[in-house]
Design an enzyme around this catalytic site. Sequence first.
Site: not given
Ligand code: DGP
Length: 142
Positions: A106, A108
Site C-alpha cells: 500500500h 499512503h
Molecule cells: P503500514 O505501517 O505502512 O503497514 O501502514 C498500515 C496502516 O494501516 C496504518 O497507518 C494504520 C492502518 N490500519 C491498520 N489497521 C487498519 C484497518 O483495519 N483499517 C484501515 N482502514 N486502516 C488500518
Amino acid sequence: MADTDPYQPENIFARILRGELPAHKVFEDEVALAFLDVMPQSHGHTLVIPKLSVRGMIDMPADAWGPYMVRVQKVAAAVKKGMEAEGLTVRQYEGAAGGQTVFHLHFHIIPRWVGEPLRRHGDSMEKEDVLKANAAKIRAAF
Ligand code: DGP
C-alpha cells in the site's frame, strides 16, 4: 513477521478487499482499492492497495507497477483536491524493519498543510464520523 514469510491471505487489507471488513472506500476499479487509514497522520490520510496478493514493493510484478501507480496518482489528485490540501506526503513502508505493519502492498497518501505537523504513524484511531466526512469529500473530488 519475517520478510521471507509468504503473503498471508488473512491480513486486514486482504479482508477489506474481499469485503469481509468495512472501510471508508474512496475509489475502486479492477486494479486498485483506496480507503481511509483508520489511524491517520493527517485529515484525509488515504491508502491505495493493488488487487494483487503481494506483501510489498519488492514482490510486485514489474508489469503491474504502471497500472497501479496510475491509480495512486489518480487517488492522490482527488485527496489533494477533496481535502483542499496544500501538498501531499506519499509514503510506502517496506518490511517490519521499514515500519510496515500490514503486509499487503500500500501507498499512503497524506494531505499536508504548511505549519501542520504529521501525527505519528499508526498512533491513534480516528472517530468514525470524521472518517466518513473526509471520505465523502474525497469521493466528490474524482
Ligand atoms: P503500514 O505501517 O505502512 O503497514 O501502514 C498500515 C496502516 O494501516 C496504518 O497507518 C494504520 C492502518 N490500519 C491498520 N489497521 C487498519 C484497518 O483495519 N483499517 C484501515 N482502514 N486502516 C488500518
